[in-house]
Design an enzyme around this catalytic site. Structure first.
Site, PDB file in Angstrom:
ATOM      1  N   ARG A  71      34.382  38.910  35.518  1.00 34.63           N
ATOM      2  CA  ARG A  71      35.717  38.299  35.587  1.00 34.63           C
ATOM      3  C   ARG A  71      35.610  36.822  35.947  1.00 34.63           C
ATOM      4  NH1 ARG A  71      39.105  41.350  39.739  1.00 34.63           N
ATOM      5  NH2 ARG A  71      39.294  42.878  38.053  1.00 34.63           N
ATOM      6  N   LYS A 221      45.316  38.418  47.641  1.00 36.33           N
ATOM      7  CA  LYS A 221      45.877  37.810  46.437  1.00 36.33           C
ATOM      8  C   LYS A 221      46.993  36.835  46.782  1.00 36.33           C
ATOM      9  CE  LYS A 221      44.744  41.881  43.664  1.00 36.33           C
ATOM     10  NZ  LYS A 221      45.247  42.948  42.755  1.00 36.33           N
ATOM     11  N   CYS A 442      47.638  47.805  32.296  1.00 37.61           N
ATOM     12  CA  CYS A 442      46.292  47.506  32.781  1.00 37.61           C
ATOM     13  C   CYS A 442      45.267  48.018  31.770  1.00 37.61           C
ATOM     14  CB  CYS A 442      46.066  48.145  34.146  1.00 37.61           C
ATOM     15  SG  CYS A 442      45.918  49.944  34.091  1.00 37.61           S
ATOM     16  N   CYS A 448      37.604  51.502  33.139  1.00 36.66           N
ATOM     17  CA  CYS A 448      37.943  51.541  34.560  1.00 36.66           C
ATOM     18  C   CYS A 448      37.559  52.886  35.167  1.00 36.66           C
ATOM     19  CB  CYS A 448      39.434  51.287  34.767  1.00 36.66           C
ATOM     20  SG  CYS A 448      39.926  51.374  36.505  1.00 36.66           S
ATOM     21  N   CYS A 491      47.391  48.122  39.300  1.00 33.70           N
ATOM     22  CA  CYS A 491      46.967  46.812  38.795  1.00 33.70           C
ATOM     23  C   CYS A 491      47.930  46.256  37.748  1.00 33.70           C
ATOM     24  CB  CYS A 491      45.559  46.905  38.210  1.00 33.70           C
ATOM     25  SG  CYS A 491      44.293  47.294  39.437  1.00 33.70           S
TER      26      CYS A 491
END
Length: 595
Positions: A71, A221, A442, A448, A491
């Site tokens: 990422r 975040k 997501c 995932c 997410c």
């Protein structure tokens, strides 16, 4: 497999170094052990496997199809043409696409361990980084996507970069492992010098003054949003910033704290929360105030139970006033003021062409589910954006709704951009329902490891059917926010959507209804389980009622808030008990009170 807790692994990691360098360089193994996988998250990569292949490989007694997701961290979603093309080159070492994230980053999936160092080093040498894109640290700081040339927008972007610089972790391990010791130099604005009086209060006493040896209890975040556009979903963040504008310039920021959406089905101790206004801080003190907030979480966050380790639980446990007092104590030279009123009307991107304010233009392009690839029989997103970068050298912005803004377009270049997009079959957003333009899912399966059901691969089909309903009812231009996520970690940010679908099992979802197109209200659980095939019908019932009951100019969100109770927030029952059961309970309590 390591039996140590995450906290123990961090403390014993030698500054997040572990033995990552050794295992990444070992060509004889395809994956890493769990303790090293945990540490590698801080470096911006998750170990995954292809779950589409897992059952067959298990049957054949073969190991999983291991790979890594990498990422990129890019404050405010900004990425130059050169950086984009480097990502395109690196995606040849992955499964071949770029996945835009709703935190304004880019993910490369399917990177084999043998290619991991080349990919991470390539991203760093482009002027970006993967450092801190994952892990128990401050993640990518989000900012308004529209590249408007105004003092307010430019200051918001500057703040995202200042925060990103301040909260990079300090260990040399990242440079040693991925860059052979070369200094990391992201192309971001430098953070203002910390006030020594503040640092004296916030310092961890370790080599890394902010993170110490144990870093934060959980991920952290942050986002900036400019009223009235809440594209960065500030209420879903650990910390949100909203500028207060005086005379066209930013005087300071109202700071919101304690948002976050992760939870577990049926566990009353876990639930989503919206961020709450904490204080107003003059601009020159905002980054220091943020350090105070982050370090309060460092010192008071739950390090025993990771399910309750996010700052939203710290704020709830301490209480907002006690939390504010703890922050104020770390700011001896700054007085926290009362927050300014803030108001938002939409989380949507404004798609299409707009003037930047300096004679140039930008074009916001819809990207279905944020997956930049050349689709068989569909849009050739990757080729289109690559050609724009190569031919015109224009920068991009990744939006929080996983779309792409082509920025800095000269008036004479507009026709060229349009021609390139048309050449590669990229659809114009004008023909889409307003619901499709803002819907998001997501990644979920197959990569995932937490996903319980499909999301990215399922939502487009759902939208095809919902589009038909919207057009039939004449609601194609009404803002209705639909989000889907493959597991309750959220997410895809489903819990503040008009309709949120959260994976429970293959083809089964919990259905939440009653959030807001502005992102400022939490939804309530409507059905514990709805089948994927039944989702369009479940939505249709609400849309029909909305059409019949709405007042002139009323949005779906406003209609729902006026006519349907979603329950107080934050109320655990709102997320773990179905609406019908809550209503029955409330009716019983009312009868008891009246009797």
């Amino acid at each position: 497999m390591s039996k140590a807790s995450v906290e123990e692994i961090k403390l014993q990691s030698d500054g997040l170094r572990g033995v990552i360098g050794e295992v990444v360089g070992d060509a004889g193994v395809t994956h890493v052990e769990e303790d090293q996988a945990i540490l590698m998250k801080f470096h911006g990569t998750y170990q995954q496997d292809d779950r589409d292949k897992r059952a067959a490989l298990t049957k054949e007694k073969k190991e999983k199809a291991w790979s890594f997701m990498v990422r990129s961290k890019m404050p405010g979603g900004r990425i130059s043409a050169e950086q984009w093309l480097i990502h395109d080159e690196l995606c040849r070492l992955s499964e071949g696409s770029l996945r835009l994230t709703n935190r304004q980053g880019i993910q490369l999936h399917g990177v084999l361990k043998g290619n991991l160092k080349e990919v991470i080093a390539g991203i760093c040498r482009s002027g970006l980084t993967t450092m801190g894109a994952c892990g128990d640290v401050v993640r990518n700081t989000m900012g308004p996507a529209a590249p408007v040339k105004s003092g307010v927008h430019e200051d918001a972007q500057a703040l995202t970069e200042e925060i990103s610089q301040r909260f990079l972790w300090r260990s040399q391990a990242y440079a040693d492992i991925w860059l052979d010791g070369e200094k990391l130099s992201p192309e971001w604005l430098a953070a203002p010098e910390v006030d020594p009086a503040v640092r004296e209060k916030t310092a961890s006493g370790e080599e890394d003054p902010i993170y110490g040896k144990a870093y934060l209890p959980r991920k952290f975040k942050m986002a900036v949003a400019i009223e009235p556009v809440n594209d960065t979903d500030v209420y879903s963040q650990d910390v949100g910033f909203v500028p207060h504008v005086v005379g066209g310039e930013v005087a300071g920021y109202t700071i919101l704290v304690g948002g976050g959406f992760g939870m577990s089905h049926g566990q009353l101790s876990t639930r989503p929360f919206l961020a709450q206004p904490l204080a107003y801080v003059p601009r020159e003190h905002v980054v220091d105030a943020t350090e105070a907030i982050v370090t309060v979480q460092r010192d008071h966050g739950n390090r025993t139970e990771r399910k309750n380790a996010r700052m939203k639980y710290t704020v709830q446990t301490m209480g907002l006033e006690a939390f504010r007092a703890a922050v104020q104590d770390r700011l001896p030279t700054v007085r926290l003021e009362e927050p300014k009123p803030v108001a938002f009307d939409s989380v949507e991107d404004s798609l299409g062409w707009y003037e930047q304010g300096d004679g140039r233009w930008y074009c916001a392009v819809h990207v279905s589910m944020g997956r930049v690839t050349d689709r068989d029989g569909g849009p050739q997103y990757l080729s289109a954006f690559n050609e724009i970068a190569k031919v015109l050298g224009l920068p991009f912005v990744i939006t929080p709704n996983t779309n792409v803004v082509v920025a800095e377009v000269g008036a004479e270049q507009r026709a060229v951009v349009d021609a390139i997009l048309a050449k590669h079959g990229v659809p114009h957003a004008d023909g889409m329902t307003r619901t499709r333009r803002v819907a998001h899912a997501c990644v979920a399966l197959p990569t995932c490891g937490l996903s319980l059901s499909e999301s990215e691969r399922a939502l487009p089909g759902v939208l095809d059917e919902v589009d038909g309903v919207l057009r039939e009812l004449g609601l194609e231009d009404d803002p209705v926010l639909i989000r889907m996520t493959g597991c309750p970690n959220g997410c895809g940010r489903p819990y503040n959507a008009d309709f949120g679908f959260v994976g429970r099992a293959p083809n089964k979802y919990a259905m939440f209804v009653g959030g807001s197109i502005a992102g400022d209200r939490l939804a309530g659980l409507e059905q514990k389980t709805v089948l994927l095939a039944d989702i369009p019908g479940a939505i249709r019932g609400f849309l029909e009622a909305y059409k019949g009951e709405r007042t002139a100019g009323e949005t779906f969100s406003a209609w729902f808030g006026r006519t349907r109770p979603v329950g107080p927030a934050p109320d655990p029952e709102q997320f773990h008990v179905e609406l019908a059961a809550r209503a029955e309970k409330l009716a019983g309590e009312k009868l008891t009170a009246e009797g």
